[in-house]
Design a protein around this motif. Structure first.
Motif, mmCIF file in Angstrom:
data_model
loop_
_atom_site.group_PDB
_atom_site.id
_atom_site.type_symbol
_atom_site.label_atom_id
_atom_site.label_comp_id
_atom_site.label_asym_id
_atom_site.label_seq_id
_atom_site.Cartn_x
_atom_site.Cartn_y
_atom_site.Cartn_z
ATOM 1 N N PHE A 194 11.850 -14.936 -3.064
ATOM 2 C CA PHE A 194 11.574 -13.633 -2.307
ATOM 3 C C PHE A 194 10.951 -12.616 -3.104
ATOM 4 C CE2 PHE A 194 13.677 -11.254 1.536
ATOM 5 C CZ PHE A 194 12.595 -10.316 1.614
ATOM 6 N N PHE A 195 9.611 -12.523 -3.182
ATOM 7 C CA PHE A 195 8.763 -11.910 -4.295
ATOM 8 C C PHE A 195 8.339 -10.440 -3.698
ATOM 9 C CE2 PHE A 195 4.948 -10.649 -6.761
ATOM 10 C CZ PHE A 195 5.262 -11.364 -7.728
ATOM 11 N N GLY A 196 8.853 -9.527 -4.192
ATOM 12 C CA GLY A 196 8.205 -8.080 -4.107
ATOM 13 C C GLY A 196 7.004 -7.504 -4.931
ATOM 14 N N LEU A 197 6.196 -6.918 -4.102
ATOM 15 C CA LEU A 197 4.908 -6.406 -4.716
ATOM 16 C C LEU A 197 5.007 -4.882 -4.213
ATOM 17 C CD1 LEU A 197 2.027 -7.191 -5.778
ATOM 18 C CD2 LEU A 197 1.165 -7.449 -3.440
ATOM 19 N N LEU A 198 5.056 -4.031 -5.258
ATOM 20 C CA LEU A 198 5.355 -2.737 -5.211
ATOM 21 C C LEU A 198 4.042 -1.924 -5.731
ATOM 22 C CD1 LEU A 198 8.728 -2.686 -7.033
ATOM 23 C CD2 LEU A 198 8.221 -3.321 -4.749
ATOM 24 N N GLY A 199 3.913 -0.709 -5.031
ATOM 25 C CA GLY A 199 2.974 0.014 -5.417
ATOM 26 C C GLY A 199 2.546 1.281 -4.744
ATOM 27 N N PRO A 200 1.963 2.461 -5.234
ATOM 28 C CA PRO A 200 2.056 3.759 -4.535
ATOM 29 C C PRO A 200 0.814 3.423 -3.512
ATOM 30 C CG PRO A 200 1.269 3.942 -7.015
ATOM 31 C CD PRO A 200 1.575 2.357 -6.726
ATOM 32 N N ASN A 201 0.848 4.337 -2.611
ATOM 33 C CA ASN A 201 -0.216 4.207 -1.641
ATOM 34 C C ASN A 201 -1.755 4.133 -2.084
ATOM 35 O OD1 ASN A 201 1.387 4.610 0.523
ATOM 36 N ND2 ASN A 201 1.351 6.891 0.547
ATOM 37 N N GLY A 202 -2.329 3.069 -1.489
ATOM 38 C CA GLY A 202 -3.698 2.997 -2.007
ATOM 39 C C GLY A 202 -3.794 1.902 -3.117
ATOM 40 N N TYR A 217 6.697 -9.809 -0.110
ATOM 41 C CA TYR A 217 7.046 -8.334 0.673
ATOM 42 C C TYR A 217 6.357 -7.312 0.026
ATOM 43 C CZ TYR A 217 10.679 -5.130 2.733
ATOM 44 O OH TYR A 217 11.096 -4.107 3.671
ATOM 45 N N THR A 218 5.745 -6.412 0.590
ATOM 46 C CA THR A 218 5.226 -5.214 0.093
ATOM 47 C C THR A 218 6.042 -4.121 0.363
ATOM 48 O OG1 THR A 218 3.510 -4.323 1.470
ATOM 49 C CG2 THR A 218 2.832 -6.429 0.195
ATOM 50 N N THR A 219 6.219 -3.094 -0.585
ATOM 51 C CA THR A 219 7.037 -1.927 -0.263
ATOM 52 C C THR A 219 6.577 -0.886 -1.223
ATOM 53 O OG1 THR A 219 8.950 -0.906 0.490
ATOM 54 C CG2 THR A 219 8.690 -2.330 -1.165
ATOM 55 N N HIS A 220 6.670 0.436 -0.898
ATOM 56 C CA HIS A 220 6.883 1.382 -2.019
ATOM 57 C C HIS A 220 8.314 1.969 -1.951
ATOM 58 C CE1 HIS A 220 4.973 3.589 1.397
ATOM 59 N NE2 HIS A 220 5.783 4.370 1.348
ATOM 60 N N MET A 276 11.866 1.700 -3.132
ATOM 61 C CA MET A 276 12.517 0.832 -4.507
ATOM 62 C C MET A 276 13.770 0.403 -4.029
ATOM 63 S SD MET A 276 10.197 1.115 -6.649
ATOM 64 C CE MET A 276 8.653 1.360 -5.464
ATOM 65 N N GLU A 277 14.622 0.925 -3.044
ATOM 66 C CA GLU A 277 15.914 0.603 -2.873
ATOM 67 C C GLU A 277 15.752 -0.799 -1.932
ATOM 68 O OE1 GLU A 277 14.897 3.319 0.527
ATOM 69 O OE2 GLU A 277 14.406 3.327 -1.724
ATOM 70 N N GLU A 278 14.439 -0.943 -1.132
ATOM 71 C CA GLU A 278 14.446 -2.207 -0.538
ATOM 72 C C GLU A 278 14.230 -3.204 -1.490
ATOM 73 O OE1 GLU A 278 12.125 -0.501 3.543
ATOM 74 O OE2 GLU A 278 11.209 -2.088 2.256
ATOM 75 N N ALA A 279 13.314 -3.123 -2.406
ATOM 76 C CA ALA A 279 13.001 -4.052 -3.435
ATOM 77 C C ALA A 279 14.159 -4.576 -4.336
ATOM 78 C CB ALA A 279 11.804 -3.678 -4.363
ATOM 79 N N GLU A 280 14.962 -3.784 -4.783
ATOM 80 C CA GLU A 280 16.160 -3.928 -5.411
ATOM 81 C C GLU A 280 16.960 -5.019 -4.667
ATOM 82 O OE1 GLU A 280 17.834 -0.312 -7.014
ATOM 83 O OE2 GLU A 280 16.703 -0.225 -8.652
ATOM 84 N N ARG A 281 17.062 -4.535 -3.379
ATOM 85 C CA ARG A 281 18.326 -5.217 -2.607
ATOM 86 C C ARG A 281 17.574 -6.672 -2.173
ATOM 87 N NH1 ARG A 281 20.439 -2.920 3.263
ATOM 88 N NH2 ARG A 281 21.195 -4.888 4.130
ATOM 89 N N LEU A 282 16.284 -6.871 -2.076
ATOM 90 C CA LEU A 282 15.881 -8.119 -1.477
ATOM 91 C C LEU A 282 15.194 -9.116 -2.523
ATOM 92 C CD1 LEU A 282 14.226 -6.684 1.728
ATOM 93 C CD2 LEU A 282 16.230 -8.054 1.681
ATOM 94 N N ILE A 317 4.396 -4.805 -9.839
ATOM 95 C CA ILE A 317 4.077 -3.525 -9.895
ATOM 96 C C ILE A 317 2.465 -3.511 -9.886
ATOM 97 C CG2 ILE A 317 4.160 -0.970 -10.476
ATOM 98 C CD1 ILE A 317 6.915 -1.584 -11.287
ATOM 99 N N ILE A 318 1.870 -3.002 -8.853
ATOM 100 C CA ILE A 318 0.369 -2.986 -8.920
ATOM 101 C C ILE A 318 0.009 -1.357 -8.771
ATOM 102 C CG2 ILE A 318 0.379 -3.427 -6.125
ATOM 103 C CD1 ILE A 318 -2.357 -4.677 -6.842
#
Length: 306
Positions: free
Chosen positions: A29-37, A187-190, A192-198, A204-205
């Motif tokens: 379950f791989f998270g891809l995090l980053g600000p808008n844009g 899973y992409t999101t900004h 943080m609680e979603e990424a920590e949970r899942l 981080i991009i």
């Protein structure tokens, strides 16, 4: 399972992605995090084959991902950021159209539609017009459409944007159960609680570059300060805060102060004693470990992104 090898993508004079190099294993379950844009959606569109890299390559289960390679693209499920449904027809009719695109025969398709509607808890609403659905229901139907062909990997591009807390939790539970049953999820999101949970592993991009990747523990270990001391911002604490410069460095945020003690105050008992002596009682103080949000803001900064 999914390999992204030194991928670049440009749009005219804008560099959307640069030198992206990732390997995602089966069952992650791989998270891809980053600000808008930051480039998250561009990367998802490259993985699913909607876009073509300017350089580098993407492969899935050993096959090159390309817009004309339908064999590999059919193995990928995609939940886009925007709702991709026909609003004037029913949930069942929507799924029947998507099933035909995946070339499922009528007998298997009817059974599969019932299965995915049961999974997203919309079976009782399958004959209702989609435009009458709430935002959370549409998000869940979007998810159902991506699962009709039972893909081994599921790409979710911010699938909880604009939904209520109950719908968010329902989507979390559905994705968690899918992953526990063997489905690989990106899973992409900004949030943080979603990424920590899942997420079992994260990247981080920012500005088209991957600036950190690893497990949650790996990322937190990048922080020099792994413990936070926060003081609630009130009228009482604001008048006393300057005195804390004797203890360490004080950073001010919207709703709290963050205290970074100097070396002579490395014991909690000494910190609490000093705070009390300066008129700041314990009920305004919170001590905690650094979290993913701390890492994210430390790496990407606190300035607004449009």
């Amino acid at each position: 399972m999914l390999k992204i090898n030194y991928v670049d993508k440009h749009f005219e004079k804008v560099t959307a992605l640069q030198n992206i190099n990732l390997s995602i294993e089966k069952g992650e379950f791989f998270g891809l995090l980053g600000p808008n844009g930051a480039g998250k959606t561009t990367l998802m569109n490259l993985i699913v084959g909607y876009l073509t890299p300017d350089s580098g390559s993407i492969s899935f289960q050993g096959e090159l991902v390309a817009s004309d390679n339908l064999n590999v693209r059919k193995k990928i499920g995609f939940v886009p950021q925007d709702i991709s449904l026909f609003q004037e027809i029913t949930a069942y009719q929507n799924l029947k159209i998507f099933g035909k695109l995946y070339e499922l025969d009528n007998k298997d398709l009817s059974k599969k539609i019932d299965e995915v509607l049961e999974l997203v808890r919309l079976n009782e609403r399958k004959h209702d017009i989609v435009k009458e659905f709430s935002g959370g229901m549409k998000r869940r139907l979007n998810l159902a459409a991506s699962l009709l062909h039972d893909p081994p990997i599921l790409l979710c591009d911010e699938p909880t944007v604009g939904v209520d807390p109950q719908s968010r939790n329902a989507i979390f539970d559905m994705l968690y159960n899918l992953n526990q049953n063997g489905k690989t999820i990106v899973y992409t999101t900004h949030y943080m609680e979603e990424a920590e949970r899942l997420c079992s592993r994260l990247a981080i991009i920012d500005n088209g570059n991957i600036i950190a990747k690893g497990t949650l523990v790996d990322l937190i270990n990048l922080m020099e300060q792994k413990e936070t001391i926060r003081i609630q911002k009130t009228a009482a604490t604001q008048s006393k805060i300057e005195s804390l410069n004797l203890i360490g460095t004080v950073n001010e945020y919207d709703f709290y102060y963050e205290l970074i003690p100097n070396d002579s105050f490395n014991q909690h008992s000494k910190i609490f004693k000093m705070l009390e002596e300066n008129g700041i009682p314990n009920q305004f103080i919170q001590i905690g470990r650094a979290n993913l949000e701390d890492v994210f803001l430390n790496l990407t900064g606190r300035s607004l992104r449009d």
